[in-house]
Design a protein around this motif. Sequence first.
Motif, PDB file in Angstrom:
ATOM      1  N   PHE A  65       0.847  -1.189   0.000  1.00  0.00           N
ATOM      2  CA  PHE A  65       0.000   0.000   0.000  1.00  0.00           C
ATOM      3  C   PHE A  65       0.887   1.245   0.000  1.00  0.00           C
ATOM      4  O   PHE A  65       1.678   1.443   0.932  1.00  0.00           O
ATOM      5  N   GLY A  66       0.757   2.057  -1.022  1.00  0.00           N
ATOM      6  CA  GLY A  66       1.475   3.323  -1.055  1.00  0.00           C
ATOM      7  C   GLY A  66       2.978   3.185  -1.093  1.00  0.00           C
ATOM      8  O   GLY A  66       3.690   4.039  -0.562  1.00  0.00           O
ATOM      9  N   ILE A  67       3.488   2.134  -1.716  1.00  0.00           N
ATOM     10  CA  ILE A  67       4.930   1.910  -1.838  1.00  0.00           C
ATOM     11  C   ILE A  67       5.314   2.082  -3.306  1.00  0.00           C
ATOM     12  O   ILE A  67       4.789   1.382  -4.175  1.00  0.00           O
ATOM     13  N   SER A  68       6.223   2.991  -3.579  1.00  0.00           N
ATOM     14  CA  SER A  68       6.602   3.259  -4.968  1.00  0.00           C
ATOM     15  C   SER A  68       7.432   2.127  -5.550  1.00  0.00           C
ATOM     16  O   SER A  68       7.346   1.824  -6.740  1.00  0.00           O
ATOM     17  N   GLY A  69       8.258   1.493  -4.717  1.00  0.00           N
ATOM     18  CA  GLY A  69       9.037   0.348  -5.184  1.00  0.00           C
ATOM     19  C   GLY A  69      10.477   0.683  -5.513  1.00  0.00           C
ATOM     20  O   GLY A  69      10.915   0.497  -6.654  1.00  0.00           O
ATOM     21  N   ALA A  70      11.221   1.148  -4.519  1.00  0.00           N
ATOM     22  CA  ALA A  70      12.648   1.387  -4.721  1.00  0.00           C
ATOM     23  C   ALA A  70      13.350   0.061  -4.989  1.00  0.00           C
ATOM     24  O   ALA A  70      12.837  -1.021  -4.678  1.00  0.00           O
ATOM     25  N   VAL A  71      14.540   0.144  -5.580  1.00  0.00           N
ATOM     26  CA  VAL A  71      15.274  -1.071  -5.940  1.00  0.00           C
ATOM     27  C   VAL A  71      15.504  -1.951  -4.717  1.00  0.00           C
ATOM     28  O   VAL A  71      15.369  -3.178  -4.785  1.00  0.00           O
ATOM     29  N   GLN A  72      15.811  -1.355  -3.592  1.00  0.00           N
ATOM     30  CA  GLN A  72      16.069  -2.122  -2.370  1.00  0.00           C
ATOM     31  C   GLN A  72      14.820  -2.868  -1.908  1.00  0.00           C
ATOM     32  O   GLN A  72      14.890  -4.006  -1.452  1.00  0.00           O
ATOM     33  N   HIS A  73      13.653  -2.203  -2.040  1.00  0.00           N
ATOM     34  CA  HIS A  73      12.414  -2.858  -1.626  1.00  0.00           C
ATOM     35  C   HIS A  73      12.062  -4.001  -2.573  1.00  0.00           C
ATOM     36  O   HIS A  73      11.647  -5.085  -2.126  1.00  0.00           O
ATOM     37  N   LEU A  74      12.230  -3.795  -3.855  1.00  0.00           N
ATOM     38  CA  LEU A  74      11.934  -4.846  -4.819  1.00  0.00           C
ATOM     39  C   LEU A  74      12.831  -6.056  -4.626  1.00  0.00           C
ATOM     40  O   LEU A  74      12.419  -7.195  -4.843  1.00  0.00           O
ATOM     41  N   GLN A  75      14.058  -5.812  -4.198  1.00  0.00           N
ATOM     42  CA  GLN A  75      14.962  -6.922  -3.935  1.00  0.00           C
ATOM     43  C   GLN A  75      14.471  -7.749  -2.751  1.00  0.00           C
ATOM     44  O   GLN A  75      14.646  -8.967  -2.715  1.00  0.00           O
ATOM     45  N   GLY A  76      13.841  -7.088  -1.798  1.00  0.00           N
ATOM     46  CA  GLY A  76      13.346  -7.795  -0.619  1.00  0.00           C
ATOM     47  C   GLY A  76      12.113  -8.639  -0.878  1.00  0.00           C
ATOM     48  O   GLY A  76      11.810  -9.527  -0.085  1.00  0.00           O
ATOM     49  N   ILE A  77      11.385  -8.387  -1.979  1.00  0.00           N
ATOM     50  CA  ILE A  77      10.166  -9.140  -2.267  1.00  0.00           C
ATOM     51  C   ILE A  77      10.307  -9.998  -3.524  1.00  0.00           C
ATOM     52  O   ILE A  77       9.318 -10.477  -4.060  1.00  0.00           O
ATOM     53  N   LYS A  78      11.529 -10.208  -3.975  1.00  0.00           N
ATOM     54  CA  LYS A  78      11.747 -10.935  -5.238  1.00  0.00           C
ATOM     55  C   LYS A  78      11.278 -12.372  -5.158  1.00  0.00           C
ATOM     56  O   LYS A  78      10.969 -12.982  -6.200  1.00  0.00           O
ATOM     57  N   ASP A  79      11.189 -12.952  -3.959  1.00  0.00           N
ATOM     58  CA  ASP A  79      10.798 -14.351  -3.822  1.00  0.00           C
ATOM     59  C   ASP A  79       9.321 -14.519  -3.498  1.00  0.00           C
ATOM     60  O   ASP A  79       8.872 -15.647  -3.271  1.00  0.00           O
ATOM     61  N   CYS A  80       8.557 -13.437  -3.448  1.00  0.00           N
ATOM     62  CA  CYS A  80       7.125 -13.531  -3.171  1.00  0.00           C
ATOM     63  C   CYS A  80       6.393 -14.100  -4.382  1.00  0.00           C
ATOM     64  O   CYS A  80       6.719 -13.787  -5.522  1.00  0.00           O
ATOM     65  N   ARG A  81       5.396 -14.923  -4.121  1.00  0.00           N
ATOM     66  CA  ARG A  81       4.688 -15.586  -5.216  1.00  0.00           C
ATOM     67  C   ARG A  81       3.742 -14.624  -5.927  1.00  0.00           C
ATOM     68  O   ARG A  81       3.751 -14.522  -7.148  1.00  0.00           O
ATOM     69  N   HIS A  82       2.883 -13.925  -5.172  1.00  0.00           N
ATOM     70  CA  HIS A  82       1.926 -12.996  -5.760  1.00  0.00           C
ATOM     71  C   HIS A  82       2.091 -11.638  -5.088  1.00  0.00           C
ATOM     72  O   HIS A  82       1.992 -11.538  -3.860  1.00  0.00           O
ATOM     73  N   VAL A  83       2.317 -10.607  -5.888  1.00  0.00           N
ATOM     74  CA  VAL A  83       2.489  -9.251  -5.371  1.00  0.00           C
ATOM     75  C   VAL A  83       1.349  -8.390  -5.906  1.00  0.00           C
ATOM     76  O   VAL A  83       1.084  -8.365  -7.108  1.00  0.00           O
ATOM     77  N   ILE A  84       0.681  -7.698  -4.985  1.00  0.00           N
ATOM     78  CA  ILE A  84      -0.410  -6.794  -5.338  1.00  0.00           C
ATOM     79  C   ILE A  84      -0.012  -5.395  -4.891  1.00  0.00           C
ATOM     80  O   ILE A  84       0.379  -5.199  -3.731  1.00  0.00           O
ATOM     81  N   ALA A  85      -0.101  -4.429  -5.783  1.00  0.00           N
ATOM     82  CA  ALA A  85       0.295  -3.053  -5.479  1.00  0.00           C
ATOM     83  C   ALA A  85      -0.919  -2.137  -5.514  1.00  0.00           C
ATOM     84  O   ALA A  85      -1.761  -2.240  -6.416  1.00  0.00           O
TER      85      ALA A  85
END
Length: 394
Positions: free
Chosen positions: A317-337
């Motif tokens: 919710f309300g996360i733009s998605g910096a490179v560091q954050h995207l790296q932390g969720i790379k193993d998530c199966r389903h991502v909803i923004a």
Amino acid sequence: MNPIKRIDPRRPFVIASSGLRRITLGQEHVAGAATDDIPRLGAHGEREKPRRTVEQAGRVLLVAAHSDRGALDEHARQAVAAAAIVADARTEVVLVVFGELTDDAAELGADKVIELPALGRPVFAPDRAVAALKACIAAFSPAHVLMPDNATGDGDLGRRYAALAGASIATQVVEIDASHVGVYVDAQRQFASRAWPDVVLLAADAVSSKLPFVGAGERASLPSESAAECVVDTRDQLYRDLGTVQLDAADVALEEADFIVSAGNGVTDIAAFEALAGAFGAAIGASRVAVDNGYFTRDKQVGATGKTVSASVYIAFGISGAVQHLQGIKDCRHVIAVNLDASAPIAKRADLTLVGDAQATIAALTQAVTAARGAQPAPGTASSRATLNEGVAA
């Protein structure tokens, strides 16, 4: 000065959905060739994989694995791929799934698939699982059985079967080919190989799950006489499965959470966000900006400088998605923004993007989830455990 390399217009081509000709790699295209000789593209512009050829299959390689909500994890996919890689034109790959399978079995490399939904996770019934595996082996008479050597049921099942059936077994196999399997020994200081045993428990990342071909992917079922062998008299068991009890999501570490809702700079009402997490029964995460602003503690931070998570569902919710954050969720199966900016980096990673205000979406979701649950008992309560145990007993 190097001359500009030009593409030979006579090279093979395909006609894309747009009607334009796309030149591809491969042999030269022959004018007037049959349509079947022209490479085809898949739905996303990728060349379709050829089907592995099986001619008068007289040999079977059987792969057994547990599914998780209808999907096989990467380790299990590698076990199926290993069988497909070593299978020759007279060998059929049969996949036995403990649970349901919604994945494309052909894409996995399997020729036949048998589902055992009553033995899927989180049911703990090792005696019934061994009986079912023995019934499948009796029905197909495989030359070898391959399973992922993991700690989530498959490795234990393979060892139980080998012990009860007196079958030869190799565990933590890191190398396979048509003639032998290889393992590390002596605390991984030496490498040893041997001829194929009856049961092969494959170590993680021993092979790649990406195959250049597909299998037949046919759905099959056990013969009635073999299915009857799967039934085990539970009255003689020394243990009883009492089901699972859900913990409070706040007590689960982010690295182990299966459902995470995460807040960023776009979330201003923290109390409403926490109420939504409680309604969902989800763990709470946060971006670095939200943590730096003091809204969340540092242990809730998701990203390269925080926690790396592997949840099945991750809602940002309300996360733009910096490179560091995207790296932390790379193993998530389903991502909803959920974001006001449809072009935010998180939208490229998300499987589903809702363009809208985070606070309005949080309020609407909380109301919808609360209404949907109605009078259902809260997870982890005594009434919910009683209901779960009654279902398991039935």
